[in-house]
Design a protein around this motif. Structure first.
Motif, PDB file in Angstrom:
ATOM      1  N   SER A   1       0.824  -1.208   0.000  1.00 15.08           N
ATOM      2  CA  SER A   1       0.000   0.000   0.000  1.00 15.08           C
ATOM      3  C   SER A   1       0.861   1.262   0.000  1.00 15.08           C
ATOM      4  O   SER A   1       0.498   2.273  -0.587  1.00 15.08           O
ATOM      5  CB  SER A   1      -0.904   0.034   1.227  1.00 15.08           C
ATOM      6  OG  SER A   1      -1.768  -1.058   1.235  1.00 15.08           O
TER       7      SER A   1
ATOM      8  N   HIS B   1       2.445   3.025  -3.527  1.00 19.94           N
ATOM      9  CA  HIS B   1       1.762   4.024  -4.351  1.00 19.94           C
ATOM     10  C   HIS B   1       2.130   5.457  -3.958  1.00 19.94           C
ATOM     11  O   HIS B   1       2.583   6.222  -4.811  1.00 19.94           O
ATOM     12  CB  HIS B   1       0.246   3.816  -4.302  1.00 19.94           C
ATOM     13  CG  HIS B   1      -0.512   4.859  -5.034  1.00 19.94           C
ATOM     14  ND1 HIS B   1      -0.603   4.873  -6.401  1.00 19.94           N
ATOM     15  CD2 HIS B   1      -1.181   5.938  -4.604  1.00 19.94           C
ATOM     16  CE1 HIS B   1      -1.310   5.917  -6.775  1.00 19.94           C
ATOM     17  NE2 HIS B   1      -1.674   6.580  -5.700  1.00 19.94           N
TER      18      HIS B   1
ATOM     19  N   THR C   1       5.742   6.498  -4.806  1.00 25.01           N
ATOM     20  CA  THR C   1       6.198   6.637  -6.191  1.00 25.01           C
ATOM     21  C   THR C   1       5.398   7.678  -6.961  1.00 25.01           C
ATOM     22  O   THR C   1       5.960   8.651  -7.441  1.00 25.01           O
ATOM     23  CB  THR C   1       6.113   5.289  -6.920  1.00 25.01           C
ATOM     24  OG1 THR C   1       4.793   4.759  -6.809  1.00 25.01           O
ATOM     25  CG2 THR C   1       7.091   4.304  -6.342  1.00 25.01           C
ATOM     26  N   LYS C   2       4.099   7.503  -7.089  1.00 22.09           N
ATOM     27  CA  LYS C   2       3.330   8.350  -8.008  1.00 22.09           C
ATOM     28  C   LYS C   2       3.224   9.807  -7.573  1.00 22.09           C
ATOM     29  O   LYS C   2       3.663  10.702  -8.300  1.00 22.09           O
ATOM     30  CB  LYS C   2       1.965   7.729  -8.258  1.00 22.09           C
ATOM     31  CG  LYS C   2       2.103   6.451  -9.036  1.00 22.09           C
ATOM     32  CD  LYS C   2       0.790   5.814  -9.317  1.00 22.09           C
ATOM     33  CE  LYS C   2       1.067   4.500 -10.037  1.00 22.09           C
ATOM     34  NZ  LYS C   2      -0.093   3.686 -10.173  1.00 22.09           N
TER      35      LYS C   2
END
Length: 111
Positions: free
Chosen positions: A35, A38, A41-42
């Protein structure tokens, strides 16, 4: 024109900083490694790219722009690779919460 570009640069840096802040909050709040990949990184990379674009609008020198483009490319190239390797390692070490997974595509079928 210079004042307009400075305002746009400041807005981009502010928005990029907010993306980085939400990524940091997500890293703290999410329960397991998969979880946390995400927000690690993004939004973090998007925030960095926005800050670099804002800095590029403010600096406007070819040498500085080249370094900013290289920094953005490095972040865009290494972030997916980092997330993939961390996800694989955490799965292999069985440190993921399987109750949060809807599909386990890495599960080997029993034969």
């Amino acid at each position: 024109m210079s004042t307009t570009l400075d305002v746009v640069a400041a807005v981009l840096v502010l928005i990029g900083s907010l993306f980085a802040l939400t990524a940091a909050i997500g890293l703290v709040r999410f329960p397991d490694t998969l979880s946390r990949m995400h927000p690690g990184t993004k939004p973090q990379v998007l925030g960095l790219v926005l800050v670099l674009i804002g800095a590029g609008l403010r600096l406007r020198d070819s040498v500085d722009l080249g370094m900013l483009v290289l920094a953005a490319l490095f972040a865009l190239i290494t972030s997916p690779l980092f997330a993939h390797l961390v996800g694989r390692l955490s799965y292999r070490e069985q440190s993921v919460r399987t109750d949060l997974m809807t599909v386990d595509e890495m599960d080997e079928p029993d034969e």
